[in-house]
Every structure is written in C-alpha cells, then in structure tokens.
Design a protein around this motif. Structure first.
Motif, PDB file in Angstrom:
ATOM      1  N   ILE A  93      41.737  59.082  33.716  1.00 37.91           N
ATOM      2  CA  ILE A  93      41.622  59.779  34.999  1.00 37.91           C
ATOM      3  C   ILE A  93      41.815  61.265  34.739  1.00 37.91           C
ATOM      4  N   PRO A  94      40.785  62.062  34.821  1.00 38.65           N
ATOM      5  CA  PRO A  94      40.938  63.497  34.528  1.00 38.65           C
ATOM      6  C   PRO A  94      41.639  64.233  35.657  1.00 38.65           C
ATOM      7  N   GLU A  95      42.121  65.412  35.351  1.00 38.87           N
ATOM      8  CA  GLU A  95      42.755  66.262  36.354  1.00 38.87           C
ATOM      9  C   GLU A  95      41.779  66.543  37.485  1.00 38.87           C
ATOM     10  N   GLY A  96      42.281  66.447  38.723  1.00 29.59           N
ATOM     11  CA  GLY A  96      41.437  66.675  39.883  1.00 29.59           C
ATOM     12  C   GLY A  96      40.774  65.428  40.419  1.00 29.59           C
ATOM     13  N   LYS A  97      40.946  64.294  39.724  1.00 32.68           N
ATOM     14  CA  LYS A  97      40.382  63.026  40.163  1.00 32.68           C
ATOM     15  C   LYS A  97      41.502  62.048  40.476  1.00 32.68           C
ATOM     16  N   VAL A  98      41.173  61.004  41.234  1.00 33.91           N
ATOM     17  CA  VAL A  98      42.128  59.940  41.521  1.00 33.91           C
ATOM     18  C   VAL A  98      41.442  58.591  41.331  1.00 33.91           C
ATOM     19  N   ALA A  99      42.245  57.539  41.275  1.00 36.08           N
ATOM     20  CA  ALA A  99      41.741  56.176  41.145  1.00 36.08           C
ATOM     21  C   ALA A  99      42.608  55.264  42.000  1.00 36.08           C
ATOM     22  N   VAL A 100      42.132  54.050  42.227  1.00 35.50           N
ATOM     23  CA  VAL A 100      42.948  53.042  42.901  1.00 35.50           C
ATOM     24  C   VAL A 100      43.358  52.003  41.866  1.00 35.50           C
ATOM     25  N   TYR A 101      44.310  51.170  42.240  1.00 34.45           N
ATOM     26  CA  TYR A 101      44.857  50.217  41.285  1.00 34.45           C
ATOM     27  C   TYR A 101      43.782  49.296  40.716  1.00 34.45           C
ATOM     28  N   GLY A 102      42.830  48.915  41.553  1.00 38.80           N
ATOM     29  CA  GLY A 102      41.759  48.054  41.065  1.00 38.80           C
ATOM     30  C   GLY A 102      40.910  48.723  40.004  1.00 38.80           C
ATOM     31  N   ASP A 103      40.702  50.052  40.137  1.00 40.90           N
ATOM     32  CA  ASP A 103      39.965  50.797  39.116  1.00 40.90           C
ATOM     33  C   ASP A 103      40.662  50.692  37.766  1.00 40.90           C
ATOM     34  N   ILE A 104      41.977  50.886  37.770  1.00 40.33           N
ATOM     35  CA  ILE A 104      42.737  50.838  36.519  1.00 40.33           C
ATOM     36  C   ILE A 104      42.714  49.429  35.933  1.00 40.33           C
ATOM     37  N   ALA A 105      42.767  48.429  36.797  1.00 41.52           N
ATOM     38  CA  ALA A 105      42.685  47.050  36.310  1.00 41.52           C
ATOM     39  C   ALA A 105      41.357  46.816  35.591  1.00 41.52           C
ATOM     40  N   GLN A 106      40.268  47.360  36.141  1.00 39.08           N
ATOM     41  CA  GLN A 106      38.966  47.216  35.477  1.00 39.08           C
ATOM     42  C   GLN A 106      38.937  47.973  34.161  1.00 39.08           C
ATOM     43  N   LEU A 107      39.441  49.183  34.145  1.00 40.68           N
ATOM     44  CA  LEU A 107      39.445  49.977  32.915  1.00 40.68           C
ATOM     45  C   LEU A 107      40.324  49.345  31.841  1.00 40.68           C
ATOM     46  N   ALA A 108      41.349  48.606  32.269  1.00 36.28           N
ATOM     47  CA  ALA A 108      42.225  47.920  31.324  1.00 36.28           C
ATOM     48  C   ALA A 108      41.707  46.529  30.982  1.00 36.28           C
ATOM     49  N   THR A 109      40.491  46.237  31.414  1.00 34.64           N
ATOM     50  CA  THR A 109      39.827  44.933  31.206  1.00 34.64           C
ATOM     51  C   THR A 109      40.686  43.786  31.727  1.00 34.64           C
ATOM     52  N   ALA A 110      41.328  44.005  32.872  1.00 26.51           N
ATOM     53  CA  ALA A 110      42.134  42.973  33.509  1.00 26.51           C
ATOM     54  C   ALA A 110      41.892  43.016  35.006  1.00 26.51           C
ATOM     55  N   HIS A 164      50.490  59.384  38.508  1.00 27.95           N
ATOM     56  CA  HIS A 164      50.504  60.006  39.841  1.00 27.95           C
ATOM     57  C   HIS A 164      49.105  60.086  40.436  1.00 27.95           C
ATOM     58  N   ARG A 165      48.061  59.882  39.630  1.00 31.93           N
ATOM     59  CA  ARG A 165      46.677  59.971  40.124  1.00 31.93           C
ATOM     60  C   ARG A 165      46.151  58.636  40.649  1.00 31.93           C
ATOM     61  N   VAL A 166      47.017  57.643  40.802  1.00 27.84           N
ATOM     62  CA  VAL A 166      46.605  56.335  41.304  1.00 27.84           C
ATOM     63  C   VAL A 166      47.084  56.191  42.756  1.00 27.84           C
ATOM     64  N   LEU A 167      46.134  55.870  43.644  1.00 27.56           N
ATOM     65  CA  LEU A 167      46.429  55.701  45.060  1.00 27.56           C
ATOM     66  C   LEU A 167      46.160  54.266  45.481  1.00 27.56           C
ATOM     67  N   ARG A 168      46.669  53.906  46.654  1.00 23.41           N
ATOM     68  CA  ARG A 168      46.317  52.608  47.226  1.00 23.41           C
ATOM     69  C   ARG A 168      44.877  52.647  47.725  1.00 23.41           C
ATOM     70  N   LYS A 169      44.281  51.496  47.828  1.00 23.01           N
ATOM     71  CA  LYS A 169      42.890  51.403  48.271  1.00 23.01           C
ATOM     72  C   LYS A 169      42.709  51.969  49.669  1.00 23.01           C
ATOM     73  N   SER A 170      43.765  51.900  50.479  1.00 25.21           N
ATOM     74  CA  SER A 170      43.716  52.409  51.847  1.00 25.21           C
ATOM     75  C   SER A 170      43.709  53.936  51.899  1.00 25.21           C
ATOM     76  N   GLY A 171      43.999  54.564  50.774  1.00 25.35           N
ATOM     77  CA  GLY A 171      44.100  56.012  50.745  1.00 25.35           C
ATOM     78  C   GLY A 171      45.526  56.508  50.867  1.00 25.35           C
ATOM     79  N   GLU A 172      46.488  55.601  51.047  1.00 22.11           N
ATOM     80  CA  GLU A 172      47.889  56.003  51.083  1.00 22.11           C
ATOM     81  C   GLU A 172      48.353  56.391  49.683  1.00 22.11           C
TER      82      GLU A 172
END
Length: 280
Positions: A203-220, A243-251
């Motif tokens: 996740i580069p500076e200035g970008k964010v991801a949701v938990y599901g994104d990280i799960a995909q990137l971690a192949t899980a 700190h760049r990971v948010l909930r899917k709802s945007g919270e």
C-alpha cells in the motif's frame, strides 16, 4: 507537551466539534497556544491550515479516501504478482524473518540496541538487531517503552544506543522523504503474519486498502478475520503501514496506537501525496 501531543488534542477536538465549524481561537485553545502560534505549528506539521483540515473532516475524510484513493488490488497484482514481493518491498523495505530458535527463545541469542525519540506522530521506542529494525512502537513514556521491550524480548541483551538502521527508520517518521534509503526489518512472526505484513507494504503512501484487499494480497481471501488480527500484531508502526487499512464501510476501524494517530497519519500522507501529484 510536545508538538504531536498539541496536534493530537486539536484533532480530537475537531473530530467531535467539526459540525460546529470552530474558529481558530477555539481550536488553538485546546493546544494551549495563541491562535497565531497554533496556526503556524499546525500548518508546519500538516502542510495545510486547520481550516482546511476541518473541511476534510466535514466531508467524512476516511470515506473520501476509500472512494478516491483505494489501492487497486488487480493493478497491484499485475505489477508485483501475488506470489512475489512488492516493488516497494524490494526497493525500500525488506523483511527478514527471525529463526525459529530466535522466535521461540525470546531473542536469547540477540543483542538489541534501542533508543527513544520524538517523531511527527509522538514518542517512540525503536530497536534493532544486527540485521534490521525489530521494534518500532509509540509509547506514553520511556519507562513504558522499557517495559514493552522487556516483554517483547525477555531473553535478549538490550543495549541503549543508536545505529544507522534506527536512524533511517526515524527519518521516515520525522521528515517527508521523496526517495527513502533501503531499510531492513528483522521480525519475529508466524509465516502467516509475515505474509500479511509484506502485503501491507504494497500500500503506497497516499493510498488506502480494506481488510479484504490485504487478505487477497496475502493469498488468504477467506481469512479476513485472521488477517485483521495479524495487522493488529504489526510490531513496526508506520514503516509497515497498517494505518492505511480501513473498514469496508469507510470507517477508520481500530488502530493499536489510537485512531487519532491513525487519522493524523492518513491525513498528513494524503496532503503530501496531493502535493507531489500537483507538482509532477
């Protein structure tokens, strides 16, 4: 009261009162400064005025980030390959896992050098082995930092002092580095945790991801809850950007070192990102 503590008090106040559109004097009062000095301090820290920050909050900042600056998992996968490491990881941050013995024995064979320092986001304890930074965490005071180090590394030799790896880590938390030098991390974690932490580095500076994104990137992709736990166990604040990971709802979601600090990091990175884009 250090700079970040003053900024934190102001941001906490703004989060709960932004609908009232408080004026500069009201905000400055929270930081125990005159309006003039607070305006200058906040602008130096954030890169924008307090008024601009209130505007960010007014449009529900985290949701705006998620809508406009969310990491594209498909693009990331195309660039790096899900089974490989990211270019960010290759060029700037590399993770070396501790051996099973080092993990199991509480660092018995390790000599760990540590120091305390003030950063843009508060006081930290940073520690490194001969191979890389092993701990970087925000602390309330130095005594709490020593207790934390001893809990993390009960059998290691802990030595006060600085080294090049610590200093390079701290530079990233005190300055806006356009081209940071490579940094090595030496971490203890399970294979799953290490995979999640490497995914966070994508996740580069200035970008964010949701938990599901990280799960995909971690192949899980089916292990979102476990991924969330691994993110919360991140031992290296900011450098591994949980700190760049948010909930899917945007919270904002939770953050080990406080949601105000998380918002501060996202806001400052976003301002820096926007500035860089406008000057290309």
């Amino acid at each position: 009261m250090n700079t970040y503590q003053r900024i934190e008090k102001a941001i906490n106040y703004l989060q709960t009162h932004f609908r009232e559109q408080p004026d500069l004097e009201q905000i400055a009062e929270q930081a125990h400064l005159s309006a003039f000095h607070f305006q200058r301090l906040f602008t130096e820290w954030a890169g924008v005025s307090p008024k601009k920050f209130v505007q960010f909050l007014s449009v529900n900042y985290a949701k705006e980030l998620l809508l406009n600056q969310r990491l594209s998992v498909s693009e990331t996968a195309y660039e790096t390959g899900l089974s490989g490491t990211s270019r960010l990881h290759d060029l700037f941050v590399s993770i070396e896992a501790m051996t099973p013995a080092e993990y199991r024995d509480g660092g018995q064979a390790l000599r760990i050098r540590y120091q305390f320092a003030d950063t843009l986001f508060g006081r930290v304890v940073v520690a490194a082995t001969e191979k890389g930074v092993c701990t970087l965490q925000f602390i309330d005071d130095d005594q709490a930092g020593m207790v934390l180090l001893r809990q993390l590394w009960p059998n290691a030799v802990l030595l006060p002092g600085t080294d090049a790896m610590q200093e390079q880590a701290l530079l990233r938390l005190t300055e806006n580095l356009q081209q940071p030098a490579p940094l090595a991390l030496h971490l203890k974690g399970t294979p799953f945790q290490l995979k999640v932490w490497e995914a966070l580095l994508q996740i580069p500076e200035g970008k964010v991801a949701v938990y599901g994104d990280i799960a995909q990137l971690a192949t899980a992709p089916a292990a979102v809850r476990a991924v969330g736990t691994a993110i919360g166990d991140n031992p290296v604040a900011y450098l591994i950007p949980c700190h760049r990971v948010l909930r899917k709802s945007g919270e904002l979601g939770g953050y080990h070192w406080g949601t105000t600090r998380k918002l501060s990091m996202l806001f400052r990175e976003s301002v820096s990102f926007d500035y860089q884009c406008s000057n290309r």
